[in-house]
Scaffold this active site. Structure first.
Site, PDB file in Angstrom:
ATOM      1  N   HIS A 165      53.760  61.750  33.279  1.00 36.30           N
ATOM      2  CA  HIS A 165      54.019  62.246  31.924  1.00 36.30           C
ATOM      3  C   HIS A 165      54.902  63.505  31.948  1.00 36.30           C
ATOM      4  O   HIS A 165      54.770  64.356  31.077  1.00 36.30           O
ATOM      5  CB  HIS A 165      52.709  62.603  31.215  1.00 36.30           C
ATOM      6  CG  HIS A 165      51.896  61.430  30.745  1.00 36.30           C
ATOM      7  ND1 HIS A 165      51.134  60.679  31.579  1.00 36.30           N
ATOM      8  CD2 HIS A 165      51.729  60.902  29.511  1.00 36.30           C
ATOM      9  CE1 HIS A 165      50.510  59.736  30.880  1.00 36.30           C
ATOM     10  NE2 HIS A 165      50.855  59.842  29.624  1.00 36.30           N
ATOM     11  N   GLU A 192      56.073  48.576  24.774  1.00 36.87           N
ATOM     12  CA  GLU A 192      57.383  49.223  24.945  1.00 36.87           C
ATOM     13  C   GLU A 192      58.514  48.235  25.129  1.00 36.87           C
ATOM     14  O   GLU A 192      59.631  48.457  24.652  1.00 36.87           O
ATOM     15  CB  GLU A 192      57.350  50.192  26.135  1.00 36.87           C
ATOM     16  CG  GLU A 192      56.603  51.486  25.855  1.00 36.87           C
ATOM     17  CD  GLU A 192      55.099  51.338  25.965  1.00 36.87           C
ATOM     18  OE1 GLU A 192      54.634  50.250  26.389  1.00 36.87           O
ATOM     19  OE2 GLU A 192      54.387  52.294  25.630  1.00 36.87           O
TER      20      GLU A 192
HETATM   21  C1  LIG Z   1      52.962  52.386  28.749  1.00 31.22           C
HETATM   22  C2  LIG Z   1      52.322  53.487  27.976  1.00 31.22           C
HETATM   23  N1  LIG Z   1      52.546  53.593  26.657  1.00 31.22           N
HETATM   24  C3  LIG Z   1      51.983  54.572  25.940  1.00 31.22           C
HETATM   25  C4  LIG Z   1      51.168  55.479  26.547  1.00 31.22           C
HETATM   26  C5  LIG Z   1      50.545  56.612  25.749  1.00 31.22           C
HETATM   27  N2  LIG Z   1      49.117  56.333  25.566  1.00 31.22           N
HETATM   28  C6  LIG Z   1      48.203  56.805  26.437  1.00 31.22           C
HETATM   29  S1  LIG Z   1      46.692  56.234  26.110  1.00 31.22           S
HETATM   30  C7  LIG Z   1      47.218  55.391  24.762  1.00 31.22           C
HETATM   31  C8  LIG Z   1      46.259  54.592  23.956  1.00 31.22           C
HETATM   32  C9  LIG Z   1      45.561  53.597  24.816  1.00 31.22           C
HETATM   33  O1  LIG Z   1      44.683  52.863  24.052  1.00 31.22           O
HETATM   34  P1  LIG Z   1      43.689  51.860  24.723  1.00 31.22           P
HETATM   35  O2  LIG Z   1      44.409  50.983  25.686  1.00 31.22           O
HETATM   36  O3  LIG Z   1      42.933  51.197  23.653  1.00 31.22           O
HETATM   37  O4  LIG Z   1      42.731  52.775  25.613  1.00 31.22           O
HETATM   38  P2  LIG Z   1      41.757  53.939  25.092  1.00 31.22           P
HETATM   39  O5  LIG Z   1      42.561  55.177  25.019  1.00 31.22           O
HETATM   40  O6  LIG Z   1      41.212  53.532  23.792  1.00 31.22           O
HETATM   41  O7  LIG Z   1      40.729  54.033  26.156  1.00 31.22           O
HETATM   42  C10 LIG Z   1      48.584  55.547  24.595  1.00 31.22           C
HETATM   43  C11 LIG Z   1      49.366  54.947  23.510  1.00 31.22           C
HETATM   44  C12 LIG Z   1      50.982  55.368  27.926  1.00 31.22           C
HETATM   45  N3  LIG Z   1      50.231  56.245  28.612  1.00 31.22           N
HETATM   46  N4  LIG Z   1      51.550  54.363  28.627  1.00 31.22           N
END
Ligand SMILES: Cc1ncc(C[n+]2csc(CCOP(=O)(O)OP(=O)(O)O)c2C)c(N)n1
Ligand SMILES: [Mg+2]
Lengths: 327, 330
Positions: A130, A61
């Site tokens: 959220h 971000e």
């Molecule tokens: C700072 C932030 N940006 C975006 C999100 C939205 N978001 C939630 S989970 C996710 C993907 C996370 O991917 P990863 O770190 O690989 O974890 P996984 O879901 O694969 O366990 C996103 C983009 C968030 N919760 N927090």
């Protein structure tokens, strides 16, 4: 030119498609944009129509916001998608110290045409990180414009104006309202200028000043109040900065009573700012104290009965309106 | 599975530990499966992210931890919680939004915590746990205990700025921290191969002058071996490590994810050929640690425990609305 029923989400996509067609400098930047046309499907049609102009980023971000600023300073007109408005915290320096200050600090040398699209709001049982409504933070930062549409037509008209604006604009669109339909003009030149409120219901007894999801609470409340013989005027502010205080004043000079309604929590919210201005500039037109209806001063809790308790309801608006009308 | 056969089974048998680890993996698998079912049935509000297929990482790492060690987890945190010893009753109740849940209904799936066993919380903000775990590591150092602090995060999280600040600071101060990347190959709709400039995220350790280990995350014992080493070094004051558990997210990002970004065949292949639970089960049977009968018993016992947890959650009352105003300040 006729109106069609569109969802708020479709109204957003239509605004973007029209503007992107008109101006090649516009592009969209953010996380998870192309696979599902944005995580809410809000960019439907755009990935296919504008390949290379809607860019998936890593979860970064700080850099997403910063890229928006840098691209805006150098001839592009970026739209940054913040995924959930809650994550503006992760780009706060770029938004508040950079985007908001660059034009002023450098003596007006440069334009910064940036739109920051922030899906916000509660009611989806999405809990504390959220569900927030954070518009007041940005109202408190000189150098940013702040737009909070309510109905589908407002989404379209205000997005087009935000894109055409040469300044950084924070654009907050409520997640729970994406699927809500409303009539939207199909005129490609339909633009709602920033800084123009709309009187969406006329009434002589009390002014309800609101924006975003608060508008729908006011609509519901006004119907109930009408049954009790109280005619509420609903002023949808639409843009918090710049604020259309003239429309606020005109309404108050008619009703002498004001209730301010927003979903964001009470303390330090936009209602406080508006109430302060009303008492300072329209004291002679007040027959009652200005009341505010807002969420309670806690983070948004997860469990349905807790979340419902924290958020403002139409009944709260009705009660506040009755109170200022001495009923 | 092929890998297991090639590998010489020369590990000293740790019958009790392995059985306990297996039981925990079964428990996580079933907890997640039930959570998915109750979510689909509309009984769990909000949205949930399941860790099915990633049990090797959570159980492998947490099998090396003591109750007083710290863990910070993510939005996909049920498995880490259970592996660290959380009470499935209170977890289930939290998912259902009930007053008896870990957070009295305030948190939900994405925000469970149990500070009594060192779980500093799941996190709705991706990478939110990293700077906090550095603080926990600093606190351990200042208090001169031999605890360790572990943060789990995803391949997607690895691209956020605070990750780099956290790893550098933990390294220059030699803090007892384990950075555990669960590389499940996707961050929401985005493949890891697209979002990261390098394939092996463990290589980033070099930039922070700490050991970096790339591990087959679906081999629970390989994870355990690596984590044991990193934990021992951290306890001995030798500083942090980065472990990358390579795994796969077999469910959607969230329950209900349309998953247009990948082929169903890819998911099926992982499930059929590289399921961490099946792999461990096969290994334990080959080594004579578990029999088919014993496995069935474990499954039945776990099923009974989770059925009781769900019943507890369902029967528990919702919080009173006014409780929304409690817990803000002490
Ligand atoms: C700072 C932030 N940006 C975006 C999100 C939205 N978001 C939630 S989970 C996710 C993907 C996370 O991917 P990863 O770190 O690989 O974890 P996984 O879901 O694969 O366990 C996103 C983009 C968030 N919760 N927090
Ligand atoms: Mg991932």
């Amino acid at each position: 030119m006729s109106d069609r029923l569109l969802t708020a989400s479709a109204a957003l996509a239509e605004a973007l498609i029209e503007e992107m067609t008109r101006d090649e400098r516009i592009f969209i930047l953010g996380e998870d944009l192309t696979a599902h046309a944005g995580i809410f499907g809000q960019f439907k049609g755009i990935p296919e129509k504008f390949p290379g102009r809607i860019l998936d980023t890593p979860i970064s971000e700080t850099c997403i916001a910063g890229c928006g600023v840098g691209a805006a300073l150098t001839g592009m007109r970026p739209i940054v998608d913040f995924h959930f408005s809650d994550f503006v915290t992760c780009g706060m320096d770029e938004l508040c110290n950079q985007a908001a200050k660059i034009r002023y600090m450098f003596g007006g040398q440069v334009k910064l045409p940036l739109v920051v699209w922030c899906p916000d709001g509660a009611g989806l049982r999405a809990a504390a990180q959220h569900s927030q409504s954070l518009e007041a933070w940005f109202v408190h930062t000189p150098g940013l414009k702040v737009v909070v549409p309510s109905e589908a037509a407002d989404v379209k008209g205000l997005m087009k104006a935000s894109i055409r604006d040469d300044n950084p604009v924070m654009f907050f669109q409520h997640k729970r309202l994406f699927r809500r339909e409303g009539p939207v003009p199909d005129d490609p030149d339909f633009v709602i200028p920033l800084g123009k409120a709309a009187v969406k219901r006329e009434g002589r007894d009390v002014s309800l000043f609101t924006y975003g999801s608060g508008y729908f609470l006011c609509q519901e409340a006004a119907a109930e109040l009408a049954r009790e013989g109280i005619e509420a005027e609903i002023v949808d502010l639409r843009t918090l900065k710049p604020l259309d205080f003239e429309t606020v004043a005109a309404s108050l000079r008619k009703t002498y009573r004001a209730v301010i309604v927003h979903e964001a929590c009470l303390t330090g919210g936009f209602g406080a700012e508006l109430a302060a201005r009303i008492q300072a500039e329209l004291f002679d037109f007040l027959d009652a104290p200005v009341l505010r209806v807002a969420a309670k001063d806690v983070p948004i809790p997860f469990s349905p009965p807790l979340e419902d308790f924290v958020l403002p309801r139409a009944a709260d608006v009705v009660a506040a309106a009755r109170s200022v009308c001495n009923r | 599975m092929a890998k297991e056969k090639e590998r010489k089974d020369d590990r000293p048998v740790e019958t009790k530990t392995w059985r306990a680890m297996y039981r925990t993996m079964v428990k996580i698998r079933l907890f997640e499966t039930l959570a998915g079912e109750y979510f689909a049935a509309g009984q769990i509000p909000g949205f949930i992210h399941l860790s099915i297929g990633q049990e090797g990482s959570s159980v492998g790492v947490c099998s090396c931890l003591r109750p007083d060690d710290y863990v910070a987890t993510t939005h996909r945190g049920h498995g880490h919680m259970i592996a660290k010893g959380a009470d499935v009753k209170r977890m289930a109740a939290e998912l259902f939004g009930k007053a008896t849940g870990y957070c009295r209904g305030k948190g939900g799936s994405m925000h469970i915590a149990d500070f009594s066993i060192g779980i500093l919380g799941a996190n709705g903000v991706v990478a939110g746990g990293l700077p906090l775990i550095v603080g926990a590591g600093l606190s351990i150092k200042l208090r001169r205990t031999d605890q360790v602090a572990v943060v789990f995060f995803g391949d997607g999280a690895a691209n956020r700025g605070p990750v780099h600040e956290a790893m550098n600071l933990a390294s220059i101060w030699k803090l007892p921290v384990l950075f555990v990347i669960e590389n499940n190959q996707y961050a929401s709709t985005t493949p890891q191969s697209y979002s990261c400039a390098i394939g092996d995220l463990c290589q980033r350790a070099a930039a922070y002058n700490m050991p970096g280990y790339g591990v087959d995350g679906n081999d629970v014992l390989a994870v355990r071996e690596t984590a044991a080493r990193a934990v021992a070094e951290a306890r001995a004051g030798q500083g942090p490590s980065l472990i990358e558990n390579k795994t796969y997210r077999v469910r959607g990002h969230f329950e209900g994810d349309p998953q247009k970004y990948r082929d169903a065949a890819e998911v099926q292949r992982w499930q059929a050929e590289n399921d961490p639970l099946r792999r461990f089960e096969d290994f334990l049977r080959r080594r004579g640690v578990l029999t088919a009968k014993k496995i069935r018993r474990i499954e039945e016992e776990v099923r009974a425990e989770l059925d009781a947890a769900v019943a507890f959650a369902k029967e528990s009352p919702f919080p009173r609305p006014e409780e929304a105003l409690e817990d803000l300040f002490v």
